[in-house]
Design a protein around this motif. Structure first.
Motif, mmCIF file in Angstrom:
data_model
loop_
_atom_site.group_PDB
_atom_site.id
_atom_site.type_symbol
_atom_site.label_atom_id
_atom_site.label_comp_id
_atom_site.label_asym_id
_atom_site.label_seq_id
_atom_site.Cartn_x
_atom_site.Cartn_y
_atom_site.Cartn_z
ATOM 1 N N HIS A 100 68.475 46.767 36.482
ATOM 2 C CA HIS A 100 69.018 45.524 35.921
ATOM 3 C C HIS A 100 68.335 45.106 34.619
ATOM 4 C CE1 HIS A 100 71.865 44.076 39.073
ATOM 5 N NE2 HIS A 100 71.237 45.017 39.749
ATOM 6 N N LYS A 101 67.490 46.004 34.117
ATOM 7 C CA LYS A 101 66.820 45.767 32.823
ATOM 8 C C LYS A 101 66.019 44.448 32.789
ATOM 9 C CE LYS A 101 69.755 48.782 30.062
ATOM 10 N NZ LYS A 101 70.284 49.517 31.215
ATOM 11 N N ILE A 102 65.364 44.155 33.914
ATOM 12 C CA ILE A 102 64.448 43.000 33.946
ATOM 13 C C ILE A 102 63.250 43.343 33.057
ATOM 14 C CG2 ILE A 102 62.907 41.621 35.410
ATOM 15 C CD1 ILE A 102 64.898 42.095 37.733
ATOM 16 N N SER A 103 62.868 42.423 32.181
ATOM 17 C CA SER A 103 61.841 42.787 31.198
ATOM 18 C C SER A 103 60.413 42.447 31.622
ATOM 19 C CB SER A 103 62.152 42.118 29.854
ATOM 20 O OG SER A 103 62.086 40.710 29.985
ATOM 21 N N TRP A 104 60.262 41.610 32.672
ATOM 22 C CA TRP A 104 58.900 41.159 33.015
ATOM 23 C C TRP A 104 58.834 40.841 34.504
ATOM 24 C CZ3 TRP A 104 56.561 36.001 30.662
ATOM 25 C CH2 TRP A 104 55.204 35.915 30.994
ATOM 26 N N ILE A 105 57.859 41.437 35.195
ATOM 27 C CA ILE A 105 57.608 41.134 36.606
ATOM 28 C C ILE A 105 56.231 40.483 36.731
ATOM 29 C CG2 ILE A 105 57.277 42.060 38.943
ATOM 30 C CD1 ILE A 105 59.151 44.354 38.226
ATOM 31 N N ILE A 106 56.199 39.313 37.350
ATOM 32 C CA ILE A 106 54.926 38.651 37.668
ATOM 33 C C ILE A 106 54.689 38.871 39.161
ATOM 34 C CG2 ILE A 106 53.651 36.479 37.703
ATOM 35 C CD1 ILE A 106 55.506 35.516 35.416
ATOM 36 N N PHE A 107 53.588 39.500 39.483
ATOM 37 C CA PHE A 107 53.334 39.937 40.862
ATOM 38 C C PHE A 107 52.240 39.089 41.509
ATOM 39 C CE2 PHE A 107 51.115 43.245 43.650
ATOM 40 C CZ PHE A 107 51.994 43.083 44.710
ATOM 41 N N ALA A 108 52.569 38.491 42.658
ATOM 42 C CA ALA A 108 51.582 37.735 43.429
ATOM 43 C C ALA A 108 50.744 38.718 44.240
ATOM 44 C CB ALA A 108 52.281 36.738 44.349
ATOM 45 N N SER A 109 49.598 39.066 43.684
ATOM 46 C CA SER A 109 48.664 39.981 44.331
ATOM 47 C C SER A 109 47.620 39.154 45.083
ATOM 48 C CB SER A 109 48.035 40.886 43.271
ATOM 49 O OG SER A 109 47.098 41.767 43.841
ATOM 50 N N SER A 110 46.500 39.763 45.424
ATOM 51 C CA SER A 110 45.511 39.081 46.256
ATOM 52 C C SER A 110 44.104 39.552 45.914
ATOM 53 C CB SER A 110 45.817 39.387 47.723
ATOM 54 O OG SER A 110 44.708 39.092 48.545
ATOM 55 N N THR A 111 43.131 38.658 46.097
ATOM 56 C CA THR A 111 41.735 39.056 45.894
ATOM 57 C C THR A 111 41.251 39.987 47.007
ATOM 58 O OG1 THR A 111 41.022 37.005 46.961
ATOM 59 C CG2 THR A 111 41.072 37.014 44.549
ATOM 60 N N SER A 112 42.102 40.248 48.015
ATOM 61 C CA SER A 112 41.718 41.219 49.059
ATOM 62 C C SER A 112 41.663 42.646 48.496
ATOM 63 C CB SER A 112 42.680 41.161 50.245
ATOM 64 O OG SER A 112 43.966 41.573 49.858
ATOM 65 N N VAL A 113 42.062 42.833 47.234
ATOM 66 C CA VAL A 113 41.913 44.161 46.606
ATOM 67 C C VAL A 113 40.444 44.454 46.279
ATOM 68 C CG1 VAL A 113 44.241 44.103 45.603
ATOM 69 C CG2 VAL A 113 42.299 43.356 44.213
ATOM 70 N N TYR A 114 39.592 43.423 46.318
ATOM 71 C CA TYR A 114 38.168 43.609 46.008
ATOM 72 C C TYR A 114 37.377 43.957 47.274
ATOM 73 C CZ TYR A 114 39.189 41.597 41.451
ATOM 74 O OH TYR A 114 39.707 41.369 40.204
ATOM 75 N N PRO A 115 36.228 44.615 47.102
ATOM 76 C CA PRO A 115 35.379 44.893 48.264
ATOM 77 C C PRO A 115 34.896 43.589 48.910
ATOM 78 C CG PRO A 115 34.666 46.159 46.336
ATOM 79 C CD PRO A 115 35.667 45.161 45.851
ATOM 80 N N LYS A 116 34.490 43.701 50.178
ATOM 81 C CA LYS A 116 34.053 42.510 50.915
ATOM 82 C C LYS A 116 32.754 41.949 50.349
ATOM 83 C CE LYS A 116 33.462 40.887 55.655
ATOM 84 N NZ LYS A 116 33.434 41.270 57.073
ATOM 85 N N PHE A 117 31.907 42.837 49.867
ATOM 86 C CA PHE A 117 30.632 42.421 49.297
ATOM 87 C C PHE A 117 30.506 42.987 47.887
ATOM 88 C CE2 PHE A 117 29.829 42.849 53.945
ATOM 89 C CZ PHE A 117 29.734 41.495 54.214
ATOM 90 N N GLY A 118 29.536 42.497 47.157
ATOM 91 C CA GLY A 118 29.335 43.033 45.812
ATOM 92 C C GLY A 118 28.958 41.992 44.789
ATOM 93 N N GLY A 119 28.431 40.862 45.257
ATOM 94 C CA GLY A 119 28.019 39.822 44.319
ATOM 95 C C GLY A 119 29.211 39.250 43.578
ATOM 96 N N ILE A 120 29.031 39.023 42.281
ATOM 97 C CA ILE A 120 30.144 38.495 41.478
ATOM 98 C C ILE A 120 31.031 39.667 41.102
ATOM 99 C CG2 ILE A 120 30.797 37.286 39.369
ATOM 100 C CD1 ILE A 120 28.277 35.658 39.645
ATOM 101 N N THR A 121 32.285 39.576 41.462
ATOM 102 C CA THR A 121 33.183 40.723 41.288
ATOM 103 C C THR A 121 34.421 40.315 40.502
ATOM 104 O OG1 THR A 121 34.255 42.521 42.488
ATOM 105 C CG2 THR A 121 34.459 40.364 43.468
ATOM 106 N N GLY A 122 35.085 41.317 39.954
ATOM 107 C CA GLY A 122 36.335 41.054 39.234
ATOM 108 C C GLY A 122 36.129 40.329 37.923
ATOM 109 N N GLU A 123 34.963 40.506 37.305
ATOM 110 C CA GLU A 123 34.689 39.765 36.066
ATOM 111 C C GLU A 123 35.606 40.190 34.934
ATOM 112 O OE1 GLU A 123 30.227 38.537 35.667
ATOM 113 O OE2 GLU A 123 30.350 40.478 36.638
#
Length: 272
Positions: A100-123
């Motif tokens: 359908h030639k949609i030009s932009w998808i905004i995806f509701a993802s989650s911080t569960s993609v990060y490890p359970k531990f690791g101090g400050i993550t995803g900087e």
């Protein structure tokens, strides 16, 4: 613009309502027939859509005719086939978007993609490493499909959602001997989520990944005790443990790129 919101649930519906108020044409989907009238009353063009079956449903084909698709489908944590089924569903949506030639998808993802531990993550919101849960692995796979699709994308990694009628303490009330009482929480209020998506659209922030998480990260033990008191319910109790590690998800990139200031910066200040 014409914006289709795939999944008008706890987050998708208030977002769709906000976008209607900004004079966009909004198409919204729900998986339950009873909710169609709720969407229509909010000025949303309503569609009954269940993945993966509805992908080939010709009666709702014009749902896919839009400028932006907000893709907001939960992977379902209890699904034993989540690692295959969730990315496969996202792939079907991406293929439909191409058709359908949609030009932009905004995806509701989650911080569960990060490890359970690791101090400050995803900087820097780069490849996060080993996900804390299987649902996080499945979401990460889905992100990859989106990034490789050739369609403009924005990936929003939402922290635990709370606000208004929804609060994590309600699922924890009265539980005993819980672990990791000192582990900081990573949460975000519904209003901030709606604000952020609205800003992403108005500022045209394409092909970016952002963590959507509030500034404050109180320890779980203190946070749940305070929230239970404010709701007048039994608080959960935690073991005296040494807390082997922690994870704080960084929101610096979001605040800097969008010039965004959180309405609910600390979950401790607004426990209901």
């Amino acid at each position: 613009m014409i914006i289709s919101v795939l999944g008008c649930g706890w987050l998708g519906l208030p977002l769709a309502e906000r976008l209607v108020s900004h004079e966009h044409t909004i198409k919204g989907s729900t998986t339950t027939g009873e909710k169609l009238s709720v969407l229509k009353q909010s000025g949303i063009d309503a569609y009954l859509l269940q993945l993966p079956d509805s992908i080939s449903d010709e009666t709702i084909e014009d749902f896919w005719d839009c400028d932006i698709l907000f893709l907001n489908i939960p992977p379902g944590r209890r699904n034993p086939n989540i690692l295959e089924e969730f990315p496969a569903n996202v792939k079907k949506v991406v293929d439909k978007a191409k058709e359908h030639k949609i030009s932009w998808i905004i995806f509701a993802s989650s911080t569960s993609v990060y490890p359970k531990f690791g101090g400050i993550t995803g900087e820097d919101e780069a490849q996060p490493g080993k996900a804390a849960r299987t649902s996080g692995e499945a979401i990460l796979k889905a992100e990859g499909i989106l990034k490789d699709s050739g369609i403009d994308y924005t990936i929003l990694r939402f922290a635990g959602l709370y606000g208004y009628d929804r609060h994590p303490v309600k699922y924890m009330s009265g539980k005993t001997d819980l672990k990791e009482g000192l582990r900081p929480v990573n949460l975000v209020h519904q209003l901030d989520c709606v604000n952020v998506v609205t800003e992403i659209i108005s500022q045209k922030k394409r092909n970016e990944i952002y963590n959507v998480v509030s500034d404050g990260h109180p320890p779980r033990k203190e946070f749940y005790k305070c929230a239970a008191k404010s709701f007048g319910i039994a608080p959960p109790t935690f073991k005296e443990d040494d807390n082997s590690g922690y994870r704080i998800v960084s929101n610096e990139k979001l605040k800097k790129d969008l010039y965004y200031k959180f309405k609910y910066p600390n979950p401790m200040d607004h426990t209901h």
